[in-house]
Each structure stands twice: as C-alpha cells, then as structure tokens.
Design a protein around this motif. Sequence first.
Motif, mmCIF file in Angstrom:
data_model
loop_
_atom_site.group_PDB
_atom_site.id
_atom_site.type_symbol
_atom_site.label_atom_id
_atom_site.label_comp_id
_atom_site.label_asym_id
_atom_site.label_seq_id
_atom_site.Cartn_x
_atom_site.Cartn_y
_atom_site.Cartn_z
ATOM 1 N N PRO A 68 25.236 25.647 5.998
ATOM 2 C CA PRO A 68 24.636 24.441 6.156
ATOM 3 C C PRO A 68 23.232 24.731 5.283
ATOM 4 O O PRO A 68 22.232 25.310 5.671
ATOM 5 C CB PRO A 68 24.634 24.479 8.035
ATOM 6 C CG PRO A 68 25.960 25.294 8.373
ATOM 7 C CD PRO A 68 25.759 26.350 6.766
ATOM 8 N N SER A 69 22.321 23.520 5.476
ATOM 9 C CA SER A 69 21.505 22.965 4.551
ATOM 10 C C SER A 69 20.656 24.027 3.774
ATOM 11 O O SER A 69 20.046 23.100 3.081
ATOM 12 C CB SER A 69 20.025 23.012 5.257
ATOM 13 O OG SER A 69 20.289 22.842 6.799
ATOM 14 N N SER A 70 21.937 24.032 2.729
ATOM 15 C CA SER A 70 21.703 24.981 1.341
ATOM 16 C C SER A 70 21.832 23.721 0.514
ATOM 17 O O SER A 70 22.820 22.884 0.413
ATOM 18 C CB SER A 70 22.550 25.916 1.393
ATOM 19 O OG SER A 70 22.272 27.637 1.623
ATOM 20 N N TYR A 71 21.600 23.559 -0.897
ATOM 21 C CA TYR A 71 21.360 22.757 -1.623
ATOM 22 C C TYR A 71 22.333 23.830 -3.257
ATOM 23 O O TYR A 71 22.636 24.447 -3.016
ATOM 24 C CB TYR A 71 20.521 21.856 -2.378
ATOM 25 C CG TYR A 71 20.464 21.350 -3.583
ATOM 26 C CD1 TYR A 71 20.644 20.365 -3.340
ATOM 27 C CD2 TYR A 71 20.819 21.616 -5.218
ATOM 28 C CE1 TYR A 71 20.937 19.211 -4.157
ATOM 29 C CE2 TYR A 71 20.822 20.316 -6.083
ATOM 30 C CZ TYR A 71 20.982 19.025 -5.836
ATOM 31 O OH TYR A 71 21.452 18.612 -6.585
ATOM 32 N N TYR A 72 23.748 22.305 -3.107
ATOM 33 C CA TYR A 72 24.592 23.301 -4.445
ATOM 34 C C TYR A 72 24.994 22.009 -4.734
ATOM 35 O O TYR A 72 24.337 21.002 -5.248
ATOM 36 C CB TYR A 72 26.187 23.223 -2.876
ATOM 37 C CG TYR A 72 26.161 24.156 -2.014
ATOM 38 C CD1 TYR A 72 26.570 25.259 -2.335
ATOM 39 C CD2 TYR A 72 26.129 23.490 -0.890
ATOM 40 C CE1 TYR A 72 26.567 26.510 -1.197
ATOM 41 C CE2 TYR A 72 25.815 24.625 0.294
ATOM 42 C CZ TYR A 72 26.575 26.194 -0.384
ATOM 43 O OH TYR A 72 25.944 26.964 0.709
ATOM 44 N N SER A 82 36.098 14.256 -23.457
ATOM 45 C CA SER A 82 34.315 13.969 -23.906
ATOM 46 C C SER A 82 33.794 14.262 -21.774
ATOM 47 O O SER A 82 32.579 13.582 -21.966
ATOM 48 C CB SER A 82 34.222 13.082 -24.692
ATOM 49 O OG SER A 82 34.181 11.125 -23.943
ATOM 50 N N ILE A 83 34.549 13.937 -21.618
ATOM 51 C CA ILE A 83 34.505 13.469 -19.344
ATOM 52 C C ILE A 83 34.042 15.068 -18.970
ATOM 53 O O ILE A 83 34.069 16.202 -19.799
ATOM 54 C CB ILE A 83 35.559 13.203 -18.536
ATOM 55 C CG1 ILE A 83 35.597 11.955 -19.341
ATOM 56 C CG2 ILE A 83 34.629 13.397 -17.785
ATOM 57 C CD1 ILE A 83 36.943 11.292 -18.819
ATOM 58 N N SER A 84 32.678 14.963 -18.972
ATOM 59 C CA SER A 84 32.097 16.439 -17.992
ATOM 60 C C SER A 84 30.816 15.207 -17.089
ATOM 61 O O SER A 84 30.066 14.424 -16.943
ATOM 62 C CB SER A 84 31.535 16.818 -18.566
ATOM 63 O OG SER A 84 30.436 16.508 -19.497
ATOM 64 N N GLY A 85 30.453 16.325 -15.859
ATOM 65 C CA GLY A 85 29.787 15.866 -15.013
ATOM 66 C C GLY A 85 29.204 16.533 -14.159
ATOM 67 O O GLY A 85 29.401 18.182 -14.374
ATOM 68 N N THR A 86 27.858 16.133 -13.415
ATOM 69 C CA THR A 86 27.393 17.983 -12.187
ATOM 70 C C THR A 86 27.072 16.632 -11.619
ATOM 71 O O THR A 86 26.652 15.349 -11.192
ATOM 72 C CB THR A 86 26.290 17.706 -13.122
ATOM 73 O OG1 THR A 86 26.534 18.521 -14.204
ATOM 74 C CG2 THR A 86 25.292 18.530 -11.802
ATOM 75 N N MET A 87 27.399 17.653 -9.705
ATOM 76 C CA MET A 87 27.154 16.290 -8.885
ATOM 77 C C MET A 87 25.976 17.275 -7.913
ATOM 78 O O MET A 87 26.959 18.246 -7.886
ATOM 79 C CB MET A 87 28.132 15.959 -8.267
ATOM 80 C CG MET A 87 28.046 16.097 -6.736
ATOM 81 S SD MET A 87 29.641 14.866 -5.751
ATOM 82 C CE MET A 87 30.602 15.907 -6.053
ATOM 83 N N GLY A 88 25.190 16.957 -7.201
ATOM 84 C CA GLY A 88 24.213 18.093 -6.366
ATOM 85 C C GLY A 88 24.387 17.563 -4.801
ATOM 86 O O GLY A 88 24.913 16.482 -4.850
ATOM 87 N N PHE A 89 24.429 18.043 -4.058
ATOM 88 C CA PHE A 89 24.649 17.788 -2.575
ATOM 89 C C PHE A 89 24.029 18.860 -1.544
ATOM 90 O O PHE A 89 23.466 20.101 -1.872
ATOM 91 C CB PHE A 89 25.935 17.430 -2.119
ATOM 92 C CG PHE A 89 26.470 18.709 -1.694
ATOM 93 C CD1 PHE A 89 27.415 18.877 -0.995
ATOM 94 C CD2 PHE A 89 27.694 19.450 -3.161
ATOM 95 C CE1 PHE A 89 27.873 20.248 -1.142
ATOM 96 C CE2 PHE A 89 28.357 20.530 -3.769
ATOM 97 C CZ PHE A 89 28.793 21.062 -1.805
ATOM 98 N N THR A 90 23.298 18.803 -0.835
ATOM 99 C CA THR A 90 22.817 19.607 0.442
ATOM 100 C C THR A 90 23.972 19.487 1.914
ATOM 101 O O THR A 90 24.329 18.363 2.093
ATOM 102 C CB THR A 90 21.543 19.162 1.229
ATOM 103 O OG1 THR A 90 20.924 19.004 0.057
ATOM 104 C CG2 THR A 90 21.305 19.925 1.983
#
Length: 129
Positions: A68-72, A82-90
């Motif tokens: 918990p509270s760590s950023y990933y 050609s599909i790719s992506g990045t998603m960030g969350f805490t």
Amino acid sequence: MSSSISNLPVGNYTMSANLHYANNATSLGLKYHNFRIVDYGNGFILSMSLSASGNILDSFISLYDLTPSSYYSLNWTLSNSSISGTMGFTASGNFYSSVLGQWSNLSAGMYCLSVSLYNGSTLLDSDND
C-alpha cells in the motif's frame, strides 16, 4: 539554502540541522529529524486475460501482494499489432484489478498480451496470455 541526498540504502536515519549566528559561531538552535527508508514495493500478477467478442478484444489484469502507498507501473504490448501502453497507479491496498484496454478492428489472427509490473525501475513480475 537547499541540499539533497539520493540513493540511500534501506535503513533508519537521523538528519540534524544546526543554525548558527552569521557573525560568530554561536549556535541558535539544533534540530533532529528521524526517518526511515523502506524496501521497494512488492507485487505479482495474479491473472490476466484476453476476451474476444466479435471484432472487439478486451484485456483485464489482477495484481496481488502489493505494498500500500507504493507507486507501480504496468507496461504492455499486444503481439501482431502496434498496440502497447503504460499505466501507473498508487496501490491503495494489496490488490488491484483493471481493464488494460479494449481494442477493435483487429485483423483476424493470433494475439498475445505481454505485461510487465514495475515498482520504480525494478521489474517485479511479467506474464503473457
């Protein structure tokens, strides 16, 4: 006046600041601040899936054992496209579930979703579906 320190290893630390009068060595005050550097976040890919309906492809992912509270961040690519992506969350708890994407108008064929889970620059887990 500012100062910074980086790349401290995991552990407990004490920072001190001593304020001196400018015209002589008289100390006006001394303050201490204790702090702790904690280990990087944990986490694993529990499940991931691709689901096709007509010409629409949905992708889902579930993660567990998060700190918990760590950023990933999640990085993903869909093979043969050609599909790719990045998603960030805490992480707000130790479990996280999300839709990575919904794609349409893909050519007929085989597809593989590759996902990598990071905490900072540390690769925690990766999987393919």
